[in-house]
Scaffold this active site. Structure first.
Site, short mmCIF file in Angstrom:
data_model
loop_
_atom_site.label_atom_id
_atom_site.label_comp_id
_atom_site.label_asym_id
_atom_site.label_seq_id
_atom_site.Cartn_x
_atom_site.Cartn_y
_atom_site.Cartn_z
N SER A 44 0.83 -1.20 0.00
CA SER A 44 0.00 0.00 0.00
C SER A 44 0.86 1.26 0.00
O SER A 44 0.49 2.26 -0.61
CB SER A 44 -0.96 0.00 1.18
N GLU A 45 2.01 1.23 0.70
CA GLU A 45 2.97 2.34 0.63
C GLU A 45 4.40 1.85 0.76
O GLU A 45 4.66 0.79 1.36
CB GLU A 45 2.72 3.38 1.74
N THR A 46 5.30 2.63 0.20
CA THR A 46 6.74 2.48 0.37
C THR A 46 7.29 3.84 0.74
O THR A 46 6.87 4.86 0.18
CB THR A 46 7.41 1.99 -0.93
#
Length: 281
Positions: A44-46
């Protein structure tokens, strides 16, 4: 070559919670390459940790598979725990984000396993949303409270379900939801404990089909519940998320002030490191 770490966020148990990829030293990486790395990680995020520019200890950029966010809860939280676990932070950490400096305080044993942290979030701003009926059409059901939108970086819409069974049974029309740009749809339902609520979050606009633990939504949800008489302002809220995904998360939130003037939004929980490696880019 760039080192990366995978952390499971808003959990004290590996392979549960919301996974996050962190590059603890992303110096020299251009934004276009950060975006490609986020697509490669496909979480979903990095996050990408950079030297500070505005009085903080570090600066962080946050990318979903589709774009950059100025702030988000689970990636900033997980990044702080990764840095603290590696000895790169003291008892506190000031993280520069696109929404300003976000402070963290750590608790628990850093020698291994899960580490706890408390973060102060940007104050959410209530916004009108003229397409509320279309959101309900995509949801396939009604909301027992008004659909309202809060922005604290991401833009969160909230829809209230009558109970946990209705929440678990949701089958969201993701194609219809994807037409709502810059929006995360948070569906929530009560449990037997009035201070514990269950949630699910869907955001194809941000490249996330369903999220296992949405830290940036926890503070706005506490405010939303207070505004509609479901939880007194100043009462700690516990959010259980990710259950239907097999990735249970636990997030705690507290909103202080008044309904007319929110003074403080605090979110806390745990995260645990689960993997690390090297990117050859």
């Amino acid at each position: 070559m760039y080192r990366y770490v995978i952390a499971d966020v808003f959990t004290d148990t590996a392979l549960t919670g919301n996974p996050l990829a962190v590059l603890p030293d992303a110096t020299g990486l251009p934004a276009a390459l950060m975006q490609r790395i986020a697509r490669e990680m496909n979480l979903s995020e990095t996050t990408f940790v950079l030297p500070p520019e505005a009085g903080g200890d570090v600066r962080v950029r946050i990318f979903t598979p589709l774009g950059e966010l100025p702030f988000a809860g689970h990636p900033t939280f997980g990044t702080a725990v990764v840095l603290a676990s590696a000895g790169a932070a003291g008892p506190e950490l000031r993280m520069e984000t696109g929404m300003g400096v976000v402070p963290f305080r750590f608790f628990g044993d850093r020698s291994g396993g899960a580490l706890g942290a408390r973060m102060l979030q940007p104050i959410p701003v209530l916004e009108p949303y003229p397409r509320a009926d279309e959101l309900l059409d995509a949801l396939g059901t009604r909301s027992v409270l008004p659909i309202e939108v809060y922005r604290n970086g991401p833009r969160h819409a909230f829809a209230a379900l009558p109970d946990e069974a209705a929440l678990a049974a949701l089958r969201v029309d993701l194609r219809a939801l994807a037409t709502h740009d810059d929006l995360a749809l948070n569906c929530f339902a009560p449990t037997a404990d009035p201070a514990v609520w269950r949630t699910r979050m869907f955001s194809p606009a941000y490249g996330v089909t369903e999220d296992a633990g949405t830290g940036s939504a926890a503070g706005p949800l506490a405010l939303h519940l207070a505004r509609h008489g479901r939880l007194p302002l100043g009462t700690p809220l516990t959010v259980r998320q990710g259950v239907e995904m097999g990735r249970p998360s636990t997030i705690h939130a507290l909103v202080e002030g008044t309904l007319d003037e929110v003074e403080r939004v605090e979110v806390w929980g745990h995260a645990v490191l689960v993997a690390e490696g090297t990117l050859y880019v």
